[in-house]
Scaffold this motif. Structure first.
Motif, PDB file in Angstrom:
ATOM      1  N   UNK A 137       1.909 -18.053  -5.601  1.00 40.68           N
ATOM      2  CA  UNK A 137       0.755 -18.408  -6.269  1.00 40.68           C
ATOM      3  C   UNK A 137       0.076 -17.137  -6.966  1.00 40.68           C
ATOM      4  N   UNK A 138      -0.180 -16.225  -5.761  1.00 42.81           N
ATOM      5  CA  UNK A 138      -0.705 -15.096  -6.423  1.00 42.81           C
ATOM      6  C   UNK A 138       0.049 -14.281  -7.580  1.00 42.81           C
ATOM      7  N   UNK A 139       1.399 -14.048  -7.260  1.00 41.56           N
ATOM      8  CA  UNK A 139       2.199 -13.330  -8.222  1.00 41.56           C
ATOM      9  C   UNK A 139       2.313 -13.945  -9.545  1.00 41.56           C
ATOM     10  N   UNK A 140       2.235 -15.544  -9.410  1.00 39.43           N
ATOM     11  CA  UNK A 140       2.421 -16.271 -10.774  1.00 39.43           C
ATOM     12  C   UNK A 140       1.177 -16.315 -11.354  1.00 39.43           C
ATOM     13  N   UNK A 141      -0.043 -15.890 -11.054  1.00 37.50           N
ATOM     14  CA  UNK A 141      -1.038 -16.046 -11.764  1.00 37.50           C
ATOM     15  C   UNK A 141      -2.070 -14.701 -11.702  1.00 37.50           C
ATOM     16  N   UNK A 142      -1.464 -13.650 -11.214  1.00 37.74           N
ATOM     17  CA  UNK A 142      -2.432 -12.491 -11.229  1.00 37.74           C
ATOM     18  C   UNK A 142      -2.362 -11.604 -12.373  1.00 37.74           C
ATOM     19  N   UNK A 143      -1.353 -11.945 -13.273  1.00 37.39           N
ATOM     20  CA  UNK A 143      -1.047 -11.314 -14.584  1.00 37.39           C
ATOM     21  C   UNK A 143      -2.030 -11.826 -15.598  1.00 37.39           C
ATOM     22  N   UNK A 144      -2.655 -13.021 -15.515  1.00 38.41           N
ATOM     23  CA  UNK A 144      -3.598 -13.332 -16.577  1.00 38.41           C
ATOM     24  C   UNK A 144      -5.170 -13.114 -16.021  1.00 38.41           C
ATOM     25  N   UNK A 178      -1.794 -21.258 -14.254  1.00 43.72           N
ATOM     26  CA  UNK A 178      -2.200 -21.978 -13.230  1.00 43.72           C
ATOM     27  C   UNK A 178      -1.040 -22.358 -12.212  1.00 43.72           C
ATOM     28  N   UNK A 179      -1.323 -22.206 -10.872  1.00 40.79           N
ATOM     29  CA  UNK A 179      -0.293 -22.623  -9.988  1.00 40.79           C
ATOM     30  C   UNK A 179      -0.812 -23.515  -8.966  1.00 40.79           C
ATOM     31  N   UNK A 180       0.070 -24.623  -8.446  1.00 40.96           N
ATOM     32  CA  UNK A 180      -0.485 -25.618  -7.546  1.00 40.96           C
ATOM     33  C   UNK A 180       0.268 -25.774  -6.251  1.00 40.96           C
ATOM     34  N   UNK A 181      -0.406 -25.953  -5.061  1.00 39.70           N
ATOM     35  CA  UNK A 181       0.546 -26.296  -4.068  1.00 39.70           C
ATOM     36  C   UNK A 181      -0.328 -27.193  -3.186  1.00 39.70           C
ATOM     37  N   UNK A 182       0.418 -28.187  -2.462  1.00 43.98           N
ATOM     38  CA  UNK A 182      -0.364 -29.220  -1.533  1.00 43.98           C
ATOM     39  C   UNK A 182      -0.639 -28.259  -0.432  1.00 43.98           C
ATOM     40  N   UNK A 183      -1.688 -28.548   0.271  1.00 41.46           N
ATOM     41  CA  UNK A 183      -2.271 -27.795   1.532  1.00 41.46           C
ATOM     42  C   UNK A 183      -2.914 -28.842   2.351  1.00 41.46           C
ATOM     43  N   UNK A 184      -3.006 -28.376   3.567  1.00 44.29           N
ATOM     44  CA  UNK A 184      -3.630 -29.422   4.660  1.00 44.29           C
ATOM     45  C   UNK A 184      -5.161 -28.813   4.879  1.00 44.29           C
ATOM     46  N   UNK A 190     -14.513 -24.557  -3.918  1.00 42.06           N
ATOM     47  CA  UNK A 190     -13.959 -23.833  -5.136  1.00 42.06           C
ATOM     48  C   UNK A 190     -14.611 -22.380  -4.604  1.00 42.06           C
ATOM     49  N   UNK A 191     -13.658 -21.196  -5.042  1.00 42.10           N
ATOM     50  CA  UNK A 191     -14.348 -19.998  -4.808  1.00 42.10           C
ATOM     51  C   UNK A 191     -13.416 -19.132  -5.620  1.00 42.10           C
ATOM     52  N   UNK A 192     -13.960 -17.779  -6.122  1.00 45.38           N
ATOM     53  CA  UNK A 192     -13.413 -16.872  -7.035  1.00 45.38           C
ATOM     54  C   UNK A 192     -12.901 -15.349  -6.392  1.00 45.38           C
ATOM     55  N   UNK A 193     -11.673 -15.198  -6.210  1.00 45.67           N
ATOM     56  CA  UNK A 193     -11.070 -13.931  -5.311  1.00 45.67           C
ATOM     57  C   UNK A 193     -11.100 -12.759  -6.256  1.00 45.67           C
ATOM     58  N   UNK A 194     -11.535 -11.702  -6.298  1.00 43.63           N
ATOM     59  CA  UNK A 194     -11.067 -10.438  -7.201  1.00 43.63           C
ATOM     60  C   UNK A 194      -9.863 -10.439  -7.151  1.00 43.63           C
ATOM     61  N   UNK A 195      -9.244  -9.974  -8.576  1.00 42.64           N
ATOM     62  CA  UNK A 195      -7.824  -9.734  -8.721  1.00 42.64           C
ATOM     63  C   UNK A 195      -7.444  -8.577  -7.978  1.00 42.64           C
ATOM     64  N   UNK A 196      -8.235  -7.261  -7.611  1.00 43.47           N
ATOM     65  CA  UNK A 196      -7.793  -6.364  -6.739  1.00 43.47           C
ATOM     66  C   UNK A 196      -7.569  -6.883  -5.417  1.00 43.47           C
ATOM     67  N   UNK A 197      -8.411  -7.611  -4.732  1.00 43.27           N
ATOM     68  CA  UNK A 197      -7.890  -8.098  -3.536  1.00 43.27           C
ATOM     69  C   UNK A 197      -6.765  -8.841  -3.525  1.00 43.27           C
ATOM     70  N   UNK A 198      -6.304  -9.882  -4.198  1.00 41.57           N
ATOM     71  CA  UNK A 198      -5.259 -10.681  -4.375  1.00 41.57           C
ATOM     72  C   UNK A 198      -4.038  -9.683  -4.575  1.00 41.57           C
ATOM     73  N   UNK A 199      -3.911  -8.746  -5.387  1.00 37.70           N
ATOM     74  CA  UNK A 199      -3.176  -7.559  -5.383  1.00 37.70           C
ATOM     75  C   UNK A 199      -2.737  -6.939  -4.159  1.00 37.70           C
ATOM     76  N   UNK A 200      -3.745  -6.743  -3.551  1.00 38.81           N
ATOM     77  CA  UNK A 200      -3.366  -5.994  -2.128  1.00 38.81           C
ATOM     78  C   UNK A 200      -2.905  -6.940  -1.120  1.00 38.81           C
ATOM     79  N   UNK A 201      -3.422  -8.231  -1.142  1.00 38.55           N
ATOM     80  CA  UNK A 201      -2.937  -9.015  -0.118  1.00 38.55           C
ATOM     81  C   UNK A 201      -1.572  -9.589  -0.460  1.00 38.55           C
ATOM     82  N   UNK A 202      -1.355  -9.578  -1.692  1.00 41.23           N
ATOM     83  CA  UNK A 202       0.299  -9.784  -1.876  1.00 41.23           C
ATOM     84  C   UNK A 202       1.314  -8.891  -1.483  1.00 41.23           C
ATOM     85  N   UNK A 203       0.679  -7.726  -1.565  1.00 45.24           N
ATOM     86  CA  UNK A 203       1.506  -6.383  -0.920  1.00 45.24           C
ATOM     87  C   UNK A 203       1.988  -6.619   0.538  1.00 45.24           C
ATOM     88  N   UNK A 204       0.640  -7.110   1.291  1.00 47.30           N
ATOM     89  CA  UNK A 204       0.908  -7.455   2.765  1.00 47.30           C
ATOM     90  C   UNK A 204       1.742  -8.505   2.994  1.00 47.30           C
TER      91      UNK A 204
END
Length: 367
Positions: A137-144, A178-184, A190-204
């Motif tokens: 989800x992160x990798x498919x949306x981070x570029x935008x 945009x990317x969708x996934x079912x979750x429990x 709704x909230x907005x996470x900085x792109x820098x944070x998501x980039x580092x999260x993806x690496x971990x």
């Protein structure tokens, strides 16, 4: 403080925690890692006032204590140590020794009291999901994600949870991902996470089947990832109404091979560069897509097969934006949906609604 630990585990921890360390700051402590030895473990923390990463590794603690050490120096020293066991000790004057076999460094640390306190986020996790799903989800949306400061809230991705579906959206004024996934999850939020944070999260995010969890407060979020805690501020502001931005109708629909279209655009784009900017002209015709461009150094033309329903249409695109969207697709075939030459083009899966990419066209000279 005196602690003995495994070199590889310490090296991994320092490398990952360093992602949250400021490379250059007026506050010297922010360029360091806080080491805290207690019980039978050593915890490491990096924090740049916006993003914090902390983890704990097993260690033999002979004397409890804490110290701030330069992240860059610590990383370089540990990586070059000759043996698998490393000893770190510091005295009351903050003089710190790092020893492995005959190799020994002595450096001056900083007072741990100078390290800023990380924000606290209490309560139960908002949701749990597999690491692989979150990473895609992160990798498919981070570029935008936007890079300009025109609208700071768009420098992050919107996490929109409604009716047990998580939608992640990024926009930058020229495209939307945009990317969708079912979750429990029991509540809509709704909230907005900085792109820098998501980039580092993806690496971990390692093992795709591992469960990770997210805990949020009004202003912060914590990602719990395989022994790491990533804490970040959330972005404030009004995010684009992405549902209203997505065209509802289309007059033309084209089924293509994702790889074939990427290869075609890459061939054409050899004549396009930052200095030689030119729109990519794409003609959607019956059973064929014709792509071309013309710059001061020459012309290029290519064709690929397709299956089209609806009207023929000629469109202009920024080749990079179109390529970014196609490369983010996770299926061999995708549908391109357009509603005229100046309407945004949708890139969607053939048989699901798991992702959607929106690419704005550019005017061709003939228009």
């Amino acid at each position: 403080m005196k602690v003995i630990c495994n070199k590889d585990k310490l090296c991994d921890a320092v490398t990952n925690v360093s992602r949250a360390v400021s490379s250059k700051s007026t506050i010297l402590a922010l360029e360091g890692i806080l080491l805290q030895a207690k019980g039978d473990s050593l915890s490491l923390t990096g924090y740049d006032l916006e993003l914090g990463i902390t983890t704990t590794i097993d260690a033999k603690v002979e004397s409890e204590g804490e110290i701030i050490l330069s992240a860059r120096l610590l990383s370089d020293m540990i990586r070059r140590m000759p043996y698998e066991v490393i000893e770190i000790s510091s005295d009351e004057k903050l003089l710190t020794q790092i020893v492995s076999g005959a190799a020994e460094y002595t450096i001056l640390g900083l007072d741990p009291q100078e390290f800023p306190e990380l924000p606290t986020v209490s309560g139960e996790p908002l949701l749990e999901m597999e690491a692989g799903a979150l990473k895609s989800m992160i990798d498919q949306t981070l570029f935008a994600v936007a890079v300009s400061d025109a609208k700071p809230v768009h420098k992050g991705s919107l996490f929109d949870i409604k009716e047990s579906v998580l939608t992640v959206v990024s926009v930058d004024g020229y495209r939307l991902a945009l990317r969708r996934e079912p979750v429990k999850v029991g509540e809509d939020v709704s909230f907005v996470v900085p792109g820098k944070t998501l980039s580092e999260v993806s690496k971990l995010l390692g093992d795709p089947e591992k469960q990770i969890s997210l805990t949020i407060s009004k202003k912060h979020i914590i990602f719990h990832i395989e022994g790491y805690f990533v804490i970040s501020r959330l972005l404030e502001g009004e995010f684009l109404d992405y549902k209203a931005a997505i065209p509802a109708d289309q007059t033309t629909e084209i089924l293509i091979s994702t790889r074939a279209f990427i290869d075609s655009i890459e061939r054409i784009s050899l004549l396009i560069s930052d200095k030689l900017r030119s729109p990519l002209k794409v003609s959607f015709l019956d059973e064929v897509i014709k792509s071309s461009c013309s710059t001061t150094i020459g012309k290029a033309h290519d064709e690929i097969a397709c299956k089209k329903t609806g009207d023929d249409v000629d469109m202009g695109f920024n080749s990079k934006y179109l390529l970014d969207a196609l490369r983010a697709c996770s299926s061999d075939e995708v549908l391109l949906q357009v509603n005229g030459p100046l309407s945004p083009m949708k890139v969607v899966p053939k048989e699901s609604d798991g992702f959607l990419f929106l690419v704005l066209p550019v005017r061709l000279k003939s228009e």
